[in-house]
Design an enzyme around this catalytic site. Structure first.
Site, mmCIF file in Angstrom:
data_model
loop_
_atom_site.group_PDB
_atom_site.id
_atom_site.type_symbol
_atom_site.label_atom_id
_atom_site.label_comp_id
_atom_site.label_asym_id
_atom_site.label_seq_id
_atom_site.Cartn_x
_atom_site.Cartn_y
_atom_site.Cartn_z
ATOM 1 N N GLY A 1 3.949 9.135 3.460
ATOM 2 C CA GLY A 1 3.048 9.571 2.395
ATOM 3 C C GLY A 1 2.051 10.603 2.876
ATOM 4 O O GLY A 1 2.253 11.814 2.757
ATOM 5 N N CYS B 1 -2.493 -3.077 -4.402
ATOM 6 C CA CYS B 1 -3.301 -1.885 -4.269
ATOM 7 C C CYS B 1 -4.716 -2.312 -3.911
ATOM 8 O O CYS B 1 -5.474 -2.749 -4.761
ATOM 9 C CB CYS B 1 -3.279 -1.056 -5.538
ATOM 10 S SG CYS B 1 -3.836 0.605 -5.224
ATOM 11 N N LYS C 1 4.416 7.546 -8.080
ATOM 12 C CA LYS C 1 3.093 6.952 -8.155
ATOM 13 C C LYS C 1 3.227 5.634 -8.914
ATOM 14 O O LYS C 1 4.121 5.476 -9.733
ATOM 15 C CB LYS C 1 2.242 7.946 -8.944
ATOM 16 C CG LYS C 1 0.900 7.471 -9.271
ATOM 17 C CD LYS C 1 -0.078 8.599 -9.465
ATOM 18 C CE LYS C 1 -1.481 8.030 -9.335
ATOM 19 N NZ LYS C 1 -1.625 7.116 -8.195
ATOM 20 N N LYS D 1 6.394 -4.307 -2.064
ATOM 21 C CA LYS D 1 5.519 -3.677 -1.075
ATOM 22 C C LYS D 1 4.482 -4.696 -0.635
ATOM 23 O O LYS D 1 3.814 -5.315 -1.467
ATOM 24 C CB LYS D 1 4.849 -2.433 -1.659
ATOM 25 C CG LYS D 1 4.169 -1.580 -0.594
ATOM 26 C CD LYS D 1 3.905 -0.178 -1.092
ATOM 27 C CE LYS D 1 3.346 0.722 -0.005
ATOM 28 N NZ LYS D 1 3.053 2.063 -0.498
ATOM 29 N N GLY E 1 -2.515 6.745 6.920
ATOM 30 C CA GLY E 1 -2.513 7.755 7.969
ATOM 31 C C GLY E 1 -2.340 7.142 9.348
ATOM 32 O O GLY E 1 -2.040 5.947 9.487
#
Lengths: 306, 283
Positions: free
Chosen positions: A266, A129, A44, A164, A216
């Site tokens: 993930g 983020c 995390k 990232k 997703g």
């Protein structure tokens, strides 16, 4: 046939890495994810101080599109507390990548310097983020800031640095180029897409933070396109790790063909039993390699560009 | 079409169709589900969304004809927000999450709950009573005072009808015997000749005490305890904020009900909780 893959100087037993933000709160869940058969795990995102993150609801599933929207808001125990979990995890020789974030260069440096002596495989820099309260997306979308921070952190550690990348930019190659010039060792594409869900009964956004990030299955085509664009530009100059919406072994192959040398997974590991998912992934990847006569992962990488 | 269970999805908006004061600082609510669903199982939980306020895990007290019953004790701002809700208001639910209680047959069923823990036990009692086999059901309930005993009237009625044996106590002696429910539980375990299964839900330190007690009696063939009182965000396994050491089991997916064999392996059980930051704190 071998599933092993190389990301720069790092060799993993297979290309499947646990993505940041899922199962990554404690040494025990990270260890469990690795023991399920992954090649490595990303923790995390860890910052300087303990943080409770955003008000709940901070994460829920979107059944129709097999996706998840979240806005955890970088809840984390702070690097000093998390260090104890890391030490326990590393005792078990789990290949570990530590995701770190900061509000500023100074914060990034403090976290990095506080953990860089540990035998970890890499730091993954979270610039993007999109669920955060304050608009940290400023770093991830600003090529100059990305360059400066990567360059500065590079001088502070010999541990590999992965960056990232956010998909929430018009030209992902531009930001990636800044990171590469700054001296990063791998690119990770992509982070979550900015998203929102509104409840029409009570007429308000559902997330406590209103705005969140989408992960997703719905994210996969975005991730594939990003990896494809990055590979087209960089070719083998820098390793690319694909992430976003991997639910099946076929999705891993798709990322490899787009140009990835490894993938992060993930959401799908989180919503199911990681042990089962990883087994299915492995089976599918091996079957594909047999059918298409591949003997190594590197032979698949970039295959869609020929 | 009647669905087996709900899809793992965004909050499903449900209208509050009934609300009553269950006991001191505790309200029960009935929520009308907008879809036909066969059932939740005892021990499962939902994530309850109070729009604009908070979301948290809540035990299921019952589900019949698409009406879901929950009991909410006042435990902070989030639960107070629910207490302010009235009949006609909408709240969201996600679920049904988690693994249920799995009662075997031909045993004494010993149910012991503290505080909000009695909520999922209500559904377990209903399920056990519906079983075709004759079941010996013992319910042990304790609270600080009489007005904090949940489902008191209902449990007494079941006791009077011979459906269950109700062992009730209060800390101050205002109802039942004075003391803790574990006193009656231990007395029962000393007497009984029948294999017994203990089901517990409530504060973890209480459950740990019961767990250690139960282990002393070979007649106790299994214990099933709910760890649903832990902090959760997603409810379906992704965030793992509820996970316990050293096994890495997520309470929401691998639990919340764990049996004796599993509880033995959880060193956090009754000792450490995990805060919303991910830090561990001694219970």
């Amino acid at each position: 046939m071998s599933l092993a893959t190389k990301i720069g100087s790092l060799t993993l037993r297979n290309p499947m890495i646990l993505a940041s933000g899922v199962l990554g709160t404690s040494y025990s869940t990270l260890k469990r994810a690795y023991e399920a058969g992954l090649g490595a795990v990303v923790t995390k995102s860890i910052g300087i101080n303990p943080s409770s993150g955003n008000t709940n609801p901070s994460i829920f599933a979107l059944n129709e599109i097999r996706s998840v929207i979240s806005s955890i808001g970088l809840a984390n125990p702070g690097f000093q507390v998390f260090r104890e979990d890391l030490e326990k995890l590393l005792e078990s020789s789990v290949p570990t990548i530590v995701s770190i974030f900061g509000e500023s260069m100074e914060e990034f440096k403090e976290v990095l310097n506080g953990l860089t002596d540990l035998p970890i495989q890499a730091f993954e820099l979270n610039f993007s983020c999109s669920s955060s309260k304050k608009d940290r997306a400023q770093i991830s979308t600003d090529p100059d800031l990305v360059f400066e921070i990567v360059k500065e952190l590079r001088t502070n550690t010999t541990v590999p640095l992965w960056v990232k990348l956010t998909p929430n930019v018009s030209n992902i190659v531009e930001i990636a180029s800044s990171a590469v010039r700054g001296g990063c060792d791998a690119l990770v594409a992509v982070d979550t897409l900015k998203a929102m869900v509104i409840d029409i009964q009570t007429k308000q956004p559902i997330l406590g933070n209103k705005r969140g990030g989408l992960s997703g299955a719905a994210l996969k085509p975005v991730g594939i396109r990003s990896v494809y664009d990055l590979y087209e530009h960089f070719d083998e100059e820098i390793p690319i790790i694909g992430v976003g919406g991997i639910y099946r072994g076929e999705d891993i192959i798709e990322y490899l063909l787009a140009g990835a040398t490894a993938v992060e997974i993930g959401t799908s590991l989180g919503v199911a039993y990681p042990e089962n998912m990883v087994r299915f992934f492995q089976m599918k990847v091996k079957k594909y390699m047999e059918e298409h006569k591949f003997s190594s992962i590197s032979e698949i990488t970039g295959g869609a560009h020929k | 079409m009647t669905k087996q269970t709900l899809a793992n999805d965004k909050p499903l908006m449900c209208k509050i169709v009934d609300k009553w004061e269950e006991c001191f600082e505790t309200f029960s609510f009935k929520l009308q589900l907008p879809v036909k669903v066969q059932g939740a199982k005892p021990g499962q939980f939902i994530m309850l969304w109070i729009p604009g306020e908070d979301e948290y895990p809540v035990g299921i007290a019952g589900l019949e004809n698409n009406i879901l019953e929950v009991g909410i004790a006042r435990m902070g701002e989030g639960t107070e927000a629910m207490h302010r809700k009235e009949v006609g208001d909408f709240v969201g639910i996600r679920g049904f999450y988690g693994k249920p209680f799995t009662p075997p047959e031909d045993v004494n069923h010993l149910l012991i709950g503290g505080g909000f823990g009695v909520v999922p036990l209500k559904m377990l009692i209903e399920t056990l009573m519906k079983s075709e086999k004759k079941q010996d059901i013992h319910v042990f309930e304790g609270a600080r005072t009489k007005n904090r005993l949940m489902y008191l009237k209902w449990l007494q009625e079941l006791h009077d009808q011979g459906e269950i044996t109700f062992h009730v106590c209060t800390d101050d002696g205002s109802f039942g015997y004075q003391g803790f429910p574990t006193v009656a539980l231990e007395e029962f375990l000393q007497k009984t000749k029948t294999p017994s299964v203990i089901y517990a839900a409530g504060p973890e330190r209480m459950m740990k005490f019961i767990f250690d007690l139960g282990k002393k009696y070979p007649k106790v063939i299994d214990m099933q305890m709910s760890l649903a009182g832990r902090y959760m965000r997603c409810g379906f396994g992704a965030c793992a904020n509820c996970a316990v050491d050293p096994t890495g089991w997520r309470i929401c997916v691998d639990g919340p009900i764990f049996n004796t064999e599993k509880l033995e392996k959880i060193s956090d059980f009754g000792v450490y909780e995990r805060l919303d930051t991910g830090e561990k704190k001694k219970l």
